[in-house]
Scaffold this motif. Structure first.
Motif, PDB file in Angstrom:
ATOM      1  N   VAL A 126      16.218   8.839  -7.609  1.00 35.03           N
ATOM      2  CA  VAL A 126      16.520  10.125  -8.236  1.00 35.03           C
ATOM      3  C   VAL A 126      15.852  11.276  -7.491  1.00 35.03           C
ATOM      4  CG1 VAL A 126      16.221  11.515 -10.336  1.00 35.03           C
ATOM      5  CG2 VAL A 126      16.870   9.102 -10.518  1.00 35.03           C
ATOM      6  N   LEU A 127      14.597  11.075  -7.155  1.00 38.35           N
ATOM      7  CA  LEU A 127      13.835  12.143  -6.501  1.00 38.35           C
ATOM      8  C   LEU A 127      14.315  12.416  -5.078  1.00 38.35           C
ATOM      9  CD1 LEU A 127      10.246  11.283  -7.778  1.00 38.35           C
ATOM     10  CD2 LEU A 127      11.719  13.161  -8.508  1.00 38.35           C
ATOM     11  N   ASP A 128      14.758  11.375  -4.383  1.00 38.35           N
ATOM     12  CA  ASP A 128      15.316  11.594  -3.039  1.00 38.35           C
ATOM     13  C   ASP A 128      16.519  12.537  -3.126  1.00 38.35           C
ATOM     14  OD1 ASP A 128      13.485  10.085  -1.675  1.00 38.35           O
ATOM     15  OD2 ASP A 128      14.678   8.249  -1.731  1.00 38.35           O
ATOM     16  N   GLY A 129      17.361  12.318  -4.136  1.00 43.59           N
ATOM     17  CA  GLY A 129      18.499  13.217  -4.331  1.00 43.59           C
ATOM     18  C   GLY A 129      18.064  14.602  -4.751  1.00 43.59           C
ATOM     19  N   ALA A 130      17.022  14.666  -5.599  1.00 37.73           N
ATOM     20  CA  ALA A 130      16.528  15.967  -6.061  1.00 37.73           C
ATOM     21  C   ALA A 130      15.963  16.785  -4.902  1.00 37.73           C
ATOM     22  CB  ALA A 130      15.451  15.765  -7.122  1.00 37.73           C
ATOM     23  N   ALA A 131      15.328  16.119  -3.955  1.00 40.61           N
ATOM     24  CA  ALA A 131      14.785  16.827  -2.788  1.00 40.61           C
ATOM     25  C   ALA A 131      15.910  17.447  -1.968  1.00 40.61           C
ATOM     26  CB  ALA A 131      13.962  15.861  -1.929  1.00 40.61           C
ATOM     27  N   LEU A 132      16.992  16.704  -1.788  1.00 41.65           N
ATOM     28  CA  LEU A 132      18.135  17.238  -1.038  1.00 41.65           C
ATOM     29  C   LEU A 132      18.780  18.413  -1.772  1.00 41.65           C
ATOM     30  CD1 LEU A 132      19.806  13.916   0.179  1.00 41.65           C
ATOM     31  CD2 LEU A 132      18.483  15.549   1.545  1.00 41.65           C
ATOM     32  N   ILE A 133      18.835  18.310  -3.101  1.00 41.22           N
ATOM     33  CA  ILE A 133      19.396  19.411  -3.895  1.00 41.22           C
ATOM     34  C   ILE A 133      18.535  20.663  -3.757  1.00 41.22           C
ATOM     35  CG2 ILE A 133      19.872  20.206  -6.248  1.00 41.22           C
ATOM     36  CD1 ILE A 133      20.632  17.307  -6.921  1.00 41.22           C
ATOM     37  N   ALA A 134      17.196  20.474  -3.828  1.00 39.81           N
ATOM     38  CA  ALA A 134      16.287  21.613  -3.715  1.00 39.81           C
ATOM     39  C   ALA A 134      16.402  22.303  -2.364  1.00 39.81           C
ATOM     40  CB  ALA A 134      14.845  21.161  -3.949  1.00 39.81           C
ATOM     41  N   MET A 135      16.668  21.513  -1.316  1.00 36.35           N
ATOM     42  CA  MET A 135      16.803  22.083   0.027  1.00 36.35           C
ATOM     43  C   MET A 135      18.245  22.450   0.354  1.00 36.35           C
ATOM     44  SD  MET A 135      14.227  19.737   2.353  1.00 36.35           S
ATOM     45  CE  MET A 135      14.705  18.175   1.613  1.00 36.35           C
ATOM     46  N   VAL A 166       6.552  13.229  -2.902  1.00 34.92           N
ATOM     47  CA  VAL A 166       6.106  14.122  -1.833  1.00 34.92           C
ATOM     48  C   VAL A 166       7.272  14.933  -1.295  1.00 34.92           C
ATOM     49  CG1 VAL A 166       5.185  14.208   0.522  1.00 34.92           C
ATOM     50  CG2 VAL A 166       4.134  12.708  -1.167  1.00 34.92           C
ATOM     51  N   ALA A 167       8.418  14.295  -1.114  1.00 37.50           N
ATOM     52  CA  ALA A 167       9.600  14.982  -0.581  1.00 37.50           C
ATOM     53  C   ALA A 167      10.024  16.126  -1.488  1.00 37.50           C
ATOM     54  CB  ALA A 167      10.752  13.992  -0.407  1.00 37.50           C
ATOM     55  N   VAL A 168      10.022  15.893  -2.804  1.00 40.34           N
ATOM     56  CA  VAL A 168      10.414  16.947  -3.748  1.00 40.34           C
ATOM     57  C   VAL A 168       9.390  18.074  -3.753  1.00 40.34           C
ATOM     58  CG1 VAL A 168      10.864  17.483  -6.174  1.00 40.34           C
ATOM     59  CG2 VAL A 168      11.717  15.347  -5.196  1.00 40.34           C
ATOM     60  N   VAL A 169       8.101  17.713  -3.753  1.00 38.95           N
ATOM     61  CA  VAL A 169       7.048  18.730  -3.756  1.00 38.95           C
ATOM     62  C   VAL A 169       7.151  19.601  -2.506  1.00 38.95           C
ATOM     63  CG1 VAL A 169       4.557  19.101  -3.587  1.00 38.95           C
ATOM     64  CG2 VAL A 169       5.472  17.444  -5.216  1.00 38.95           C
ATOM     65  N   VAL A 170       7.368  18.974  -1.351  1.00 34.12           N
ATOM     66  CA  VAL A 170       7.518  19.724  -0.106  1.00 34.12           C
ATOM     67  C   VAL A 170       8.676  20.712  -0.215  1.00 34.12           C
ATOM     68  CG1 VAL A 170       8.194  19.526   2.320  1.00 34.12           C
ATOM     69  CG2 VAL A 170       6.461  17.998   1.395  1.00 34.12           C
ATOM     70  N   ALA A 171       9.806  20.243  -0.745  1.00 30.82           N
ATOM     71  CA  ALA A 171      10.987  21.100  -0.868  1.00 30.82           C
ATOM     72  C   ALA A 171      10.755  22.254  -1.838  1.00 30.82           C
ATOM     73  CB  ALA A 171      12.185  20.265  -1.320  1.00 30.82           C
ATOM     74  N   VAL A 172      10.179  21.954  -3.000  1.00 30.47           N
ATOM     75  CA  VAL A 172       9.976  22.980  -4.030  1.00 30.47           C
ATOM     76  C   VAL A 172       8.943  24.010  -3.587  1.00 30.47           C
ATOM     77  CG1 VAL A 172       9.118  23.382  -6.367  1.00 30.47           C
ATOM     78  CG2 VAL A 172      10.698  21.494  -5.929  1.00 30.47           C
ATOM     79  N   VAL A 173       7.832  23.550  -3.040  1.00 27.52           N
ATOM     80  CA  VAL A 173       6.792  24.481  -2.591  1.00 27.52           C
ATOM     81  C   VAL A 173       7.315  25.365  -1.463  1.00 27.52           C
ATOM     82  CG1 VAL A 173       4.512  24.677  -1.518  1.00 27.52           C
ATOM     83  CG2 VAL A 173       4.895  23.003  -3.337  1.00 27.52           C
ATOM     84  N   ALA A 174       8.090  24.787  -0.554  1.00 25.76           N
ATOM     85  CA  ALA A 174       8.686  25.582   0.524  1.00 25.76           C
ATOM     86  C   ALA A 174       9.623  26.646  -0.046  1.00 25.76           C
ATOM     87  CB  ALA A 174       9.435  24.671   1.496  1.00 25.76           C
ATOM     88  N   ARG A 175      10.404  26.282  -1.045  1.00 21.73           N
ATOM     89  CA  ARG A 175      11.294  27.239  -1.694  1.00 21.73           C
ATOM     90  C   ARG A 175      10.509  28.371  -2.356  1.00 21.73           C
ATOM     91  NH1 ARG A 175      16.420  27.853  -0.054  1.00 21.73           N
ATOM     92  NH2 ARG A 175      17.587  25.892  -0.071  1.00 21.73           N
ATOM     93  N   LEU A 176       9.435  28.012  -3.028  1.00 22.95           N
ATOM     94  CA  LEU A 176       8.616  29.023  -3.703  1.00 22.95           C
ATOM     95  C   LEU A 176       7.998  29.983  -2.694  1.00 22.95           C
ATOM     96  CD1 LEU A 176       6.813  26.821  -6.403  1.00 22.95           C
ATOM     97  CD2 LEU A 176       8.583  28.545  -6.794  1.00 22.95           C
ATOM     98  N   LEU A 177       7.483  29.439  -1.603  1.00 27.49           N
ATOM     99  CA  LEU A 177       6.879  30.296  -0.580  1.00 27.49           C
ATOM    100  C   LEU A 177       7.932  31.174   0.081  1.00 27.49           C
ATOM    101  CD1 LEU A 177       4.407  27.746   1.056  1.00 27.49           C
ATOM    102  CD2 LEU A 177       3.842  29.631  -0.479  1.00 27.49           C
ATOM    103  N   GLU A 178       9.117  30.619   0.285  1.00 28.64           N
ATOM    104  CA  GLU A 178      10.199  31.400   0.893  1.00 28.64           C
ATOM    105  C   GLU A 178      10.622  32.558  -0.006  1.00 28.64           C
ATOM    106  OE1 GLU A 178      14.308  30.159   3.128  1.00 28.64           O
ATOM    107  OE2 GLU A 178      14.166  29.699   0.990  1.00 28.64           O
ATOM    108  N   SER A 179      10.516  32.345  -1.321  1.00 29.99           N
ATOM    109  CA  SER A 179      10.910  33.397  -2.266  1.00 29.99           C
ATOM    110  C   SER A 179       9.821  34.431  -2.494  1.00 29.99           C
ATOM    111  CB  SER A 179      11.312  32.769  -3.606  1.00 29.99           C
ATOM    112  OG  SER A 179      10.194  32.130  -4.213  1.00 29.99           O
ATOM    113  N   GLY A 180       8.658  34.240  -1.863  1.00 25.96           N
ATOM    114  CA  GLY A 180       7.592  35.228  -1.961  1.00 25.96           C
ATOM    115  C   GLY A 180       6.460  34.867  -2.899  1.00 25.96           C
TER     116      GLY A 180
END
Length: 323
Positions: A138-147, A82-96
């Protein structure tokens, strides 16, 4: 006279489902009564709606985990997914990116996480606890990287989903209700659900009985991953931004606690979606009560841990009793 005699010997029996969860339902009602007396806000409509909106994410994850645990599986990485999905989707929306495209990407990303977990568990025969705990790290770290360690705003793209209502019922609660109904129907009326229970009861016997255990197990993990993707979108719609520390292991432990409290067996072969719903409501009400009574939020983690420990012990004693 005979009819009177018969009526005197008749005993009141609760329906099996009601009787099974009567104790948990009674505890939930007593806590609600206590909070209603201690806080004037608790029983108000806005607070009740707020509680239901908050537990919707947990309910979606718990419904899927109930079916997975019925088959003897376990996934400690759902909160991290969930943490990674939240980060990635937020990034995608921020990019338009369009909200639909971003949401689909979030669900597919969760499916990939579930597929990895399922393949490691089945192909390499690694214990689910070890597999999912490793992927959670792994995913906890990936979420921080994405954000990149900073909050990422999702803008207003998902605001309507997170705050909108129809006939006074939040959209998030409706989504959770559909998922819960689907999980309950799967376990009770479909071959897929019966096979999951058979695998959890005895995987060797299920395999000898013609059930494709590895394929079934992978499908369950993928389904849970997709629900984690959906839950991530729901959480982002409510929060409006992705932040470090969002979701993660704490959310997953809360979900596991809700499922175990509800009576789903840790060893598989027995599951109850109705009990899971009661467990979700119980933890949601306790968390809300802690906030309303202005108790230190750290006690919420303590309460979840204690409840999980007690539920696990009761679960194990119930299992021994049946055998």
């Amino acid at each position: 006279m005979n009819s009177i005699g018969l009526s005197r010997t008749t005993t009141l029996r609760l329906p099996p489902a009601l009787g099974r969860h009567a104790g948990l339902a009674a505890v939930l009602l007593l806590i609600c009564l206590y909070l209603s007396l201690r806080s004037e806000v608790f029983a108000t409509t806005p607070n009740v709606v707020n509680v239901l909106r908050q537990v919707a994410v947990m309910a979606v994850l718990a419904a899927g985990l109930t079916v997975l645990m019925a088959a003897g599986g376990l996934d400690f990485s759902l909160g991290s997914q969930v943490a990674v999905v939240v980060a990635v989707v937020a990034r995608l929306l921020e990019s338009g990116a369009h909200v639909v495209v971003a949401s689909i990407c979030g669900v597919l990303l969760g499916a990939v996480f579930g597929l990895v977990n399922g393949l490691v568990v089945t192909v390499f025969n690694v214990a689910p606890f070890v597999t999912t705990l490793a992927t959670a790290t792994v995913l906890d770290g990936a979420a921080l990287i994405a954000m990149q360690g900073q909050s990422v705003s999702a803008g207003g793209a998902l605001t309507e989903l997170g705050t909108g209502e129809v006939l006074g019922i939040p959209y998030l609660l409706l989504i959770a209700a559909v998922v819960i109904a689907g999980a309950a129907a799967t376990l009770r009326w479909t071959r897929f659900g019966r096979d999951a229970l058979a695998i959890g009861g005895n995987a060797v016997a299920a395999r000898l009985g013609g059930i494709a255990v590895p394929r079934h197990t992978v499908a369950l993990y993928v389904a849970n991953g997709m629900l984690a993707g959906l839950a991530g979108i729901m959480l982002l719609s409510r929060l409006g931004a992705a932040s470090p520390g969002t979701a993660g292991l704490h959310l997953e432990l809360t979900v596991v606690a809700a499922v175990v409290i509800g009576g789903t067996a840790l060893h598989g072969g027995n599951a109850t979606v109705a009990g899971t719903v009661l467990g979700v409501l119980l933890l949601g009400v306790v968390a809300n009560g802690i906030n309303l009574l202005q108790i230190d939020s750290f006690y919420q983690s303590v309460s979840v841990g204690v409840v999980l420990l007690v539920a696990a012990v009761v679960n194990q004693l119930r299992h021994r009793g049946r055998h």
